[in-house]
Design a protein around this motif. Structure first.
Motif, mmCIF file in Angstrom:
data_model
loop_
_atom_site.group_PDB
_atom_site.id
_atom_site.type_symbol
_atom_site.label_atom_id
_atom_site.label_comp_id
_atom_site.label_asym_id
_atom_site.label_seq_id
_atom_site.Cartn_x
_atom_site.Cartn_y
_atom_site.Cartn_z
ATOM 1 N N SER A 24 38.178 1.700 8.919
ATOM 2 C CA SER A 24 39.246 2.046 7.989
ATOM 3 C C SER A 24 38.697 2.137 6.573
ATOM 4 C CB SER A 24 40.390 1.023 8.077
ATOM 5 O OG SER A 24 41.532 1.490 7.382
ATOM 6 N N ARG B 137 42.545 2.131 1.026
ATOM 7 C CA ARG B 137 43.936 2.587 0.883
ATOM 8 C C ARG B 137 44.765 2.157 2.087
ATOM 9 N NH1 ARG B 137 46.688 7.092 2.688
ATOM 10 N NH2 ARG B 137 44.781 8.187 3.288
ATOM 11 N N HIS B 138 44.253 2.382 3.276
ATOM 12 C CA HIS B 138 45.005 1.991 4.465
ATOM 13 C C HIS B 138 45.168 0.479 4.567
ATOM 14 C CE1 HIS B 138 45.044 5.653 7.413
ATOM 15 N NE2 HIS B 138 45.758 5.846 6.321
ATOM 16 N N ASP C 282 37.829 7.816 2.942
ATOM 17 C CA ASP C 282 39.235 8.204 3.013
ATOM 18 C C ASP C 282 39.311 9.735 2.967
ATOM 19 O OD1 ASP C 282 41.923 8.762 2.548
ATOM 20 O OD2 ASP C 282 42.190 7.087 1.153
ATOM 21 N N SER D 144 40.318 11.405 -0.240
ATOM 22 C CA SER D 144 39.454 11.243 -1.417
ATOM 23 C C SER D 144 38.723 12.552 -1.705
ATOM 24 C CB SER D 144 38.449 10.118 -1.183
ATOM 25 O OG SER D 144 37.521 10.484 -0.170
ATOM 26 N N ASN E 18 42.776 6.296 10.854
ATOM 27 C CA ASN E 18 43.095 7.624 10.316
ATOM 28 C C ASN E 18 42.975 8.694 11.399
ATOM 29 O OD1 ASN E 18 41.981 10.314 8.809
ATOM 30 N ND2 ASN E 18 43.500 9.248 7.584
#
Length: 416
Positions: free
Chosen positions: A181, A184-185, A216, A219, A251
Motif C-alpha cells: 500500500s 494515502r490509503h 500511489d 501521484s 489499490n
C-alpha cells in the motif's frame, strides 16, 4: 458487529410478508428498458471511475444502462466518471456529482467508489435538492464523514475481512502475508484499520506480517508508473519472502501487474481489495472476455481455466461475482426500487435483495458499521462480504467463520 446472512434475511423477509400477499416484481431483463411511463418519471445519476482505475465499477453502471436505458436515449440512467487523478482534482469530482442535480427529474445519485470529495458534493446537492437520494459505494472518506453526508454508504467489510483474508491465507498453506500500500490509503480509516486487523490476525493465526510501500497511482508517477514499479518489485518480493507468501494490495491499479508476476514467479493471492474475477486477472492472463461480458459464471470459468493452466490451482482466489460491479448496479437498482415504491430506503433486507439481483446463488454476510471508539452503530453504513472462491478448488466457507469479537474493538491508530 451483528452478522446478517443474506440467505437468512431473504428467507425472513419472504416469510414475514407471505400473509400480506407479497410478490416480487421482476426488473427488466438485460437490454430491456423500463416502460416509457416509468422512464419519464425520474432519472438516476451514477458516478464511477474510469476503465483504467476501476473498470468493474463502470461495468456495473453499464449494466444499469442496458436494463433501464440512458437518459439521452429516453431512459433513466445518467452515467458520468470522475477523473483518474481524483486526489488532485477533487473540485472536478465535486462538480461532476453536483451538476447531476441540475436535472429536475434527477431523484437519486449513486457514487461508486466514493472518492474524496463525495461527501462535500453530497452536502452541496442536499442544500439545493433535499429530495435526491444520495448513495455512496466503497467510500474513501472516514466513516463518520460519509455517514453525515449520505443517505446510505455500502463498503466491503474491512473489519471482518481483516480476519477472514488471513484465515483464508492459512487455508492455502501460507506462512507470510505481504501487504502492499501507500500513505494515502493508510490514512483512510477503513484501509488503515484493516491493516491493523491483518497484523493482529497474522499474529493470532501464526503468519508473518510484512508491509511494503508502492507508489500511489494518483501521484506524479501516474497509473503507468505505479504499475511498472509492481512489475519490477514483485519478483524481488517473492525472492525475499518466498512462494508460500500471500500478497495483497489496496489499490486496483496495482492488482493486474501483481497477479501477472505471481503467476510467473510464484506466490499466492487470496482476493483483491475489491474482489472480482475481472479485477486484474484478464490482463494478467492475457485472455479476452468480451464474449462473456456480464456473465460472471462464464467469466469465472474462463479465468479459472487460465489460472489452472498456468499452475495456479489452489493458490489464487476471488469473489465469484464482482464487488465493484455489484455495488454500482445494486445501489442503482435499490434506488430504482425505492423510487418505484418496491423497497424501503431504511430496509437492510431490501438492500441485500437489490445487490443479490446481480449475484444469484452467492452467499453474503455483513452488518452495520460500529465505531470502535464510541460503540455507536451506524444506521446508514453497511459492511458486506462474500465467500472466497479458490481457482481449481472451489469456495472457502468464509461467510461461515466466526470472527473473534476482539477484532471489532481494535481502534484506528492513524496512517503509518
Amino acid at each position: 458487529m451483528k452478522k446478517l446472512s443474506l440467505v437468512a434475511l431473504t428467507a425472513l423477509l419472504c416469510g414475514a410478508l407471505i400473509l400480506a400477499g407479497c410478490s416480487k416484481q421482476q426488473p427488466a431483463s438485460q437490454g430491456e428498458a423500463e416502460p416509457e411511463a416509468a422512464q419519464s418519471a425520474y432519472h438516476i445519476g451514477v458516478v464511477t471511475g474510469t476503465v483504467s482505475q476501476s473498470e468493474d465499477d463502470l461495468r456495473g453502471a453499464e449494466e444499469l444502462i442496458s436494463r433501464y436505458g440512458r437518459v439521452a436515449d429516453g431512459g433513466i440512467i445518467q452515467h458520468v466518471t470522475y477523473p483518474d487523478n481524483f486526489m488532485d482534482q477533487q473540485e472536478v469530482t465535486i462538480n461532476q456529482i453536483t451538476t447531476l442535480a441540475d436535472d429536475p427529474l434527477l431523484k437519486a445519485i449513486v457514487v461508486n467508489q466514493g472518492v474524496p470529495g463525495t461527501a462535500e458534493a453530497f452536502k452541496r446537492v442536499r442544500e439545493k435538492r433535499p429530495d435526491i437520494l444520495l448513495f455512496a459505494g466503497e467510500s474513501h472518506e472516514d466513516p463518520l464523514v460519509i455517514q453525515q453526508a449520505a443517505d446510505l454508504a455500502v463498503s466491503a467489510d474491512f473489519i471482518s475481512r481483516g480476519y477472514t483474508i488471513i484465515w483464508a491465507a492459512k487455508q492455502l498453506g501460507a506462512d507470510t502475508f505481504v501487504h502492499i500500500s501507500f500513505p494515502r490509503h493508510m490514512s483512510y480509516e477503513s484501509l488503515g484499520l484493516r491493516r491493523q486487523i491483518f497484523e493482529a490476525a497474522c499474529n493470532d493465526l501464526g503468519l508473518k506480517f510484512v508491509f511494503v510501500t508502492a507508489p500511489d497511482p494518483t501521484s506524479d508517477v501516474g497509473v503507468a508508473g505505479a504499475q511498472q514499479y509492481i512489475l519490477e518489485q514483485t519478483p524481488q518480493w517473492i525472492n525475499t519472502y518466498g512462494t508460500n507468501s500471500v500478497f495483497f494490495c489496496t489499490n486496483d491499479a496495482h492488482t493486474e501487474p501483481l497477479l501477472k508476476q505471481l503467476l510467473t514467479y510464484g506466490g499466492m493471492f487470496v482476493e483483491a481489495d475489491l474482489p472480482s474475477p475481472l479485477m486484474g486477472y484478464p490482463g494478467a492472463l492475457g485472455i479476452d472476455l468480451s464474449a462473456e461480458a456480464g456473465n460472471f459464471p462464464a467469466i469465472l470459468k474462463k479465468v479459472e481455466e487460465a489460472v489452472v493452466a498456468q499452475g495456479g490451482t489452489g493458490k489464487f482466489g476471488t469473489w465469484a461475482f464482482s464487488y465493484g460491479f455489484t455495488v454500482s448496479a445494486g445501489l442503482g437498482e435499490f434506488a430504482r426500487r425505492i423510487l418505484d415504491g418496491q423497497a424501503q430506503a431504511d430496509s437492510l433486507s431490501d438492500l441485500y435483495s437489490a445487490l443479490g439481483e446481480f449475484t444469484p446463488g452467492a452467499k453474503w454476510n455483513g452488518g452495520y458499521y460500529v465505531d470502535a471508539n464510541t460503540g455507536v452503530r451506524a444506521r446508514n453504513q453497511i459492511l458486506i462480504y462474500m465467500d472466497t472462491y479458490i481457482m481449481g478448488k472451489g469456495y472457502l466457507p468464509t461467510t461461515e467463520q466466526t470472527v473473534p469479537e476482539k477484532y471489532y474493538s481494535i481502534k484506528f491508530q492513524g496512517g503509518n
